[in-house]
Design an enzyme around this catalytic site. Structure first.
Site, PDB file in Angstrom:
ATOM      1  N   TYR A 137       0.857  -1.184   0.000  1.00  0.00           N
ATOM      2  CA  TYR A 137       0.000   0.000   0.000  1.00  0.00           C
ATOM      3  C   TYR A 137       0.894   1.234   0.000  1.00  0.00           C
ATOM      4  CZ  TYR A 137      -3.896   2.987   1.664  1.00  0.00           C
ATOM      5  OH  TYR A 137      -4.865   3.958   1.814  1.00  0.00           O
ATOM      6  N   LYS A 165      -1.259  -1.406  -4.132  1.00  0.00           N
ATOM      7  CA  LYS A 165      -2.361  -0.439  -4.092  1.00  0.00           C
ATOM      8  C   LYS A 165      -1.719   0.943  -4.154  1.00  0.00           C
ATOM      9  CE  LYS A 165      -5.981   1.547  -1.198  1.00  0.00           C
ATOM     10  NZ  LYS A 165      -6.638   1.575   0.133  1.00  0.00           N
TER      11      LYS A 165
END
Length: 295
Positions: A137, A165
């Site tokens: 992330y 992500k």
């Protein structure tokens, strides 16, 4: 379960709470059912939108258990295990795996801001802790430190690290990493969903997906079919609701308010330092819901 290890249409789920700020198991089940009925094949639990920084470790694992039980085999459950303490993140990864998570979400260590060598070691330690696939992330606006492109390329060599992500928003950097690795790429900013998909992203990890799951499923299908004009049309039609949720105040706050407006949950309770939406923000939200085709 999809062939993708994280799903393709994924939403970073809110954590429903009762008016006194306790976790709401019934509300959690309703949100899971709502997401699955609107096209999702993946759910992130204990992410930023889930108010993870305000949940205890026990509450985080309880949320994984509840969401996993509610979803069954209908979606991939990605558990956020981010921490700036590698030992704690490793412990949470193992607990999440035992609680039913199908994958892990791992961010760069916040506040202590290690070097990229430290980021590498941190992520590898977490990836080594279980046999679950890991979704990195990249959100430097919250953590204070990005994943450097060379760090992502190095991490892609780890067999458990399977995707990113991207909430950094650097499309050219994303292109470089996608060109040099087989990491699955996910838009982590709803404003850039179409751009990332057009650049070759696998899918999205959304906040607006709480209310616009069907439309985002249509967008992904249009891109898969090579129908860019339809994807562009959907992108533009969703401008009011994306603005309402993502630029009015804060995504978790507005997503809960939207779920209340849709009748999915009863309470928009958030934990401090978040506070619930004031009337003027709810007015913006209601107008956006009224003018946006969510079907």
């Amino acid at each position: 379960m999809t062939s993708a290890p994280f799903g393709r249409l994924v939403t970073a789920m809110v954590t429903p709470m009762t008016p006194d700020g306790e976790l709401d198991p019934a509300g959690t089940r309703r949100v899971v059912d709502h997401l699955l009925s609107t096209g999702h094949d993946g759910i992130v639990v204990n992410g930023t939108t889930g108010e993870a920084p305000t949940l205890t470790s026990a509450e985080s694992i309880e949320m994984v258990e509840w969401v996993s039980a509610a979803a069954g085999d209908r979606a991939t459950i990605v558990a956020g295990v981010g921490s700036n303490d590698t030992r704690h993140a490793v412990e949470m990864a193992r607990l999440a795996a035992n609680a039913g998570a199908d994958a892990l979400l791992v961010m760069t260590p916040y506040y202590n801001r290690p070097t990229q060598a430290g980021v590498l070691a941190h992520c590898r330690a977490i990836a080594d802790a279980t046999d679950l696939p890991v979704l990195l992330y990249d959100i430097p606006g919250r953590t204070g430190i990005p994943f450097a492109s060379e760090t992502l390329i190095a991490l892609a060599q780890h067999p458990q690290i399977r995707g990113v992500k991207d909430a950094k928003g650097d499309l050219w950097a994303a292109t470089h990493v996608m060109d040099r690795t087989d990491l699955q790429w996910f838009s982590g900013a709803d404003e850039l969903n179409l751009a990332h998909l057009a650049h070759g992203a696998t899918g999205i990890v959304s906040v607006v997906g709480h209310v616009a799951g069907r439309r985002y499923a249509q967008m992904i299908a249009a891109i898969d079919a090579g129908d860019l004009s339809s994807a562009q049309r959907i992108h533009r039609e969703l401008v009011p609701i994306v603005d309402a949720l993502m630029t009015t105040s804060q995504g978790a706050i507005m997503a809960k308010a939207a779920l209340v407006e849709l009748g999915v949950i009863e309470h928009a309770t958030v934990r401090l330092p978040y506070v619930e939406s004031p009337p003027e923000h709810l007015d913006i939200l209601r107008k956006a819901l009224a003018v946006t085709d969510l079907a």
